[in-house]
Scaffold this active site. Structure first.
Site, PDB file in Angstrom:
ATOM      1  N   ASP A 102      -5.927 -30.492 -89.843  1.00  0.00           N
ATOM      2  CA  ASP A 102      -5.921 -29.876 -91.169  1.00  0.00           C
ATOM      3  C   ASP A 102      -6.225 -28.388 -91.072  1.00  0.00           C
ATOM      4  OD1 ASP A 102      -8.500 -30.490 -90.302  1.00  0.00           O
ATOM      5  OD2 ASP A 102      -9.222 -31.082 -92.286  1.00  0.00           O
ATOM      6  N   ARG A 103      -7.157 -28.020 -90.209  1.00  0.00           N
ATOM      7  CA  ARG A 103      -7.449 -26.585 -89.996  1.00  0.00           C
ATOM      8  C   ARG A 103      -6.237 -25.877 -89.398  1.00  0.00           C
ATOM      9  NH1 ARG A 103     -12.574 -26.192 -86.367  1.00  0.00           N
ATOM     10  NH2 ARG A 103     -12.175 -23.940 -86.580  1.00  0.00           N
ATOM     11  N   THR A 181     -33.918 -31.993-111.270  1.00  0.00           N
ATOM     12  CA  THR A 181     -33.538 -32.224-109.868  1.00  0.00           C
ATOM     13  C   THR A 181     -32.047 -32.031-109.652  1.00  0.00           C
ATOM     14  OG1 THR A 181     -35.377 -33.753-109.529  1.00  0.00           O
ATOM     15  CG2 THR A 181     -33.531 -33.918-108.006  1.00  0.00           C
TER      16      THR A 181
END
EC number: 2.7.1.33
Length: 249
Positions: A102-103, A181
């Site tokens: 994918d990169r 939170t």
């Protein structure tokens, strides 16, 4: 019609190109092979002639998907593969096959669109950065946890952090210090991603001054877009590279 698939660690992103292979006539995201095929079967007037895909999954998983597509639609499936050099880009990894596909495809797409030096920033399960010089040399890159991994690690290892996706989306309406939170977690993780972006920009400037193009891609690219307003947001950058790696003409 051409079916294109980007098979990531968590989801399968898909799109169908109409006649002529220009422009998506349908697209979506599936959580499994079965869900993908069900989504495609439900499309009215679907008539697939070809398929190409990129997968970061194990070879066995990818083969099972390809076989299911052949059985369901009778199409031949072309799978993108690693290369030392393609379309003017030279893979910078010592072992070029270890660079995520994918990169690699996002780099090919970015270099083609930039026609020069570029920084490709991809925000999915992991956040990645890759540097491609004007001569096509891949200088290397960085990988760090993306938003899903950071969020899930906190939820897994901190017992009192529990909230749903709707609460997470509301928390990101602003980035002031959190008063709950969910706000503290979502905004803190987002700021970590933005910090990652800024350090990559500094690195790129040390190489090329201001003479480079920044690309943002991946499902969480919008979270960092304000940190780099000059960047080009190209959600389908991997598909640009896929068409180059697997030409079907």
């Amino acid at each position: 019609m051409i079916l294109e698939l980007d098979c990531g660690n968590s989801f399968i992103k898909w799109r169908v190109l109409g006649s002529g292979g220009v422009g998506a006539c349908a697209e979506g995201v599936a959580g499994s092979d079965v869900a993908l095929i069900e989504s495609l079967v439900a499309l009215p007037g679907l008539s697939l002639t070809r398929c190409r895909l990129v997968s970061v999954r194990a070879q066995e998983e990818t083969s099972r998907l390809a076989e299911a597509l052949v059985e369901a639609f009778g199409v031949a499936v072309s799978c993108a593969a690693s290369a030392r050099e393609m379309a003017g880009v030279r893979n910078g990894y010592e072992d070029f096959e270890r660079l995520g596909l994918d990169r690699w495809l996002a780099m090919l797409g970015g270099f083609k669109l930039a026609s020069g030096a570029c920084l490709v920033l991809d925000f999915g399960t992991a956040a990645t950065a890759d540097f491609i010089a004007a001569d096509g040399e891949h200088l290397g890159g960085f990988i760090c946890p993306g938003m899903p991994l950071m969020r899930n690690q906190l939820r897994t290892h901190t017992r009192r952090i529990r909230y749903d996706d709707a609460a997470a989306e509301r928390a990101l309406e602003r980035l002031s210090p959190g008063r709950t939170t969910v706000e503290a977690v979502e905004r803190g993780c987002t700021l970590m991603l933005r910090g990652f972006v800024l350090t990559q920009l500094e690195q790129a400037r040390s190489y090329w001054g201001d003479d480079f193009t920044v690309f943002l891609t991946g499902g969480d690219a919008d979270l960092v877009r304000n940190a780099v307003p000059q960047a080009r947001l190209v959600p389908d950058l991997v598909f640009v590279g896929l068409a180059m790696a697997c030409p079907l003409s």
